[in-house]
Design an enzyme around this catalytic site. Structure first.
Site, PDB file in Angstrom:
ATOM      1  CG  HIS A   1      -6.133  -0.986  -0.946  1.00 23.97           C
ATOM      2  ND1 HIS A   1      -5.316  -0.333  -1.837  1.00 23.97           N
ATOM      3  CD2 HIS A   1      -5.520  -0.908   0.264  1.00 23.97           C
ATOM      4  CE1 HIS A   1      -4.239   0.099  -1.197  1.00 23.97           C
ATOM      5  NE2 HIS A   1      -4.351  -0.222   0.069  1.00 23.97           N
TER       6      HIS A   1
ATOM      7  CB  SER B   1      -0.972  -0.034   1.179  1.00 24.69           C
ATOM      8  OG  SER B   1      -1.962   0.961   1.053  1.00 24.69           O
TER       9      SER B   1
END
Length: 401
Positions: free
Chosen positions: A292, A175
């Protein structure tokens, strides 16, 4: 004026004029980043600013040229895998109060945090060292904190084992950790990447506040069907009158290890029906929203906008995208995937398979987890035990000398 060298990789250092920091004002526009310490204004890539005969190439043509251009790593003589290294950079959730305390004596770590204070507008070092924890845990704070602390850990590794930096052939980040991996690879500059992380964190925080949502860590039995479970959770939300409900796999961690994110009501359904869904363990994560997933759509444009304005280069080593577990090919690819990453699942398990796949009997590289926590090491252990045997965590807390 004394000039310090902030080492990202050997041959990819940038000059940092420490004295300039004392008189620097807070950033008021993105263009100011161009002259900021830790920003490199000249690229060694002849394709970056146009063709060799001086004419400008279109972005599309440039991307096609760079896709076929070998990286610095590909041009180097091949080494045995056991002589090489891979660096992994953690993401949000790895932060804790006290991180960075063991790094302040290395290289230019204090200067890095000083630069961060100018860019962010608050004392990041104090927040990392002393908290308060509830502030550090906020998305707007923890993402820059993990980013800077992870790159500060590179300074420690460079001091203790410079060969690990010199012989690094690949990097990946989870991430927000992907930004740290790209800085390490020479694709982005520290200050510009940190500013992009700041914008990203603020946009994600804002998106999280629009709808009650979250993330759920799930460990399932072999017969668990995660996508079908998400479908059932969405149908449950529809029965409650929720329009366009979101519930999907947000992180692929390891075999039978997932993070599912979406509307709060969907996650409640999964927890209440975990046994029927063949989930062995479910645990809500301490995050502010459904990262996400499609619920982050409003955060993509602010990030896309800032990525258009910062300098991005082709990585000098292999860096793998969370979106598809494939390595970045050119600067346009980096920009597109980083924005897409916000609404796409992190394919970490697939990335580890891509990085560590090799023929029977071939040795594995040394793997270093850079930054707070050991979560990436835990996922590597579950995905590839042989690769894990060469794993080391570069600690960010204090050690006795």
């Amino acid at each position: 004026m004394n000039i310090n060298v902030f080492v990202l990789r050997k041959g990819l250092s940038v000059n940092m004029r420490g004295a300039t920091l004392l008189n620097m004002m807070r950033i008021t526009s993105r263009t100011e980043l161009r002259s900021f310490p830790l920003c490199r204004n000249v690229s060694n890539n002849p394709h970056q600013h146009g063709s060799q005969n001086g004419t400008q190439t279109s972005p599309e043509s440039k991307d096609q040229l760079l896709e076929n251009e070998p990286t610095e790593e590909e041009r180097r003589p091949k080494k045995k895998p056991s002589e090489c290294s891979v660096l992994l950079f953690p993401g949000q959730g790895s932060q804790f109060v006290g991180m960075g305390r063991g790094l302040l004596k290395y290289g230019n770590v204090k200067d890095m945090f000083a630069v961060a204070q100018k860019i962010l507008g608050y004392d990041l070092l104090s927040l990392c060292l002393d908290g308060p924890e509830e502030e550090l845990m906020k998305t707007v704070h923890c993402q820059p904190a993990v980013f800077v602390t992870s790159l500060a850990a590179v300074e420690r590794l460079n001091h203790e084992n410079p060969a690990a930096i010199e012989n690094c052939v690949a990097a990946a980040g989870f991430s927000v950790g992907e930004f740290a991996a790209l800085v390490f690879s020479g694709a982005m500059d520290f200050a510009e990447a940190l500013y992009a992380v700041k914008v990203r964190a603020e946009a994600m925080q804002k998106a999280s506040e629009l709808i009650p949502s979250g993330m759920l860590s799930v460990m399932g039995r072999p017969q668990a069907k995660y996508k079908h479970a998400c479908l059932q959770a969405r149908e449950h939300c529809l029965s409650l009158g929720i329009k366009e409900p979101v519930c999907s796999v947000a992180n692929y961690l390891f075999p039978d290890g997932r993070v599912i994110a979406g509307h709060k009501e969907a996650l409640d359904f999964l927890q209440q029906n975990s046994r029927k869904l063949h989930f062995l363990r479910v645990r809500p994560l301490l995050v502010s929203g459904a990262f996400h997933t499609a619920l982050m759509e409003s955060a993509t444009e602010p990030l896309r906008d800032v990525l258009r304005q910062v300098e991005v280069r082709r990585p000098e080593i292999n860096v793998y995208s969370n979106v598809d577990a494939k390595r970045y090919m050119h600067e346009g690819h980096v920009r597109r995937q980083l924005a897409k990453q916000l609404v796409s699942p992190v394919k970490w398990e697939q990335t580890l398979h891509e990085v560590f796949e090799r023929t029977q009997g071939q040795s594995f590289p040394h793997t270093y987890e850079m930054g707070p926590g050991k979560q990436l090491g835990a996922t590597l252990q579950k995905c590839n035990m042989k690769a894990y045997k060469s794993y080391t965590h570069v600690d960010v807390t204090a050690h006795d000398d």
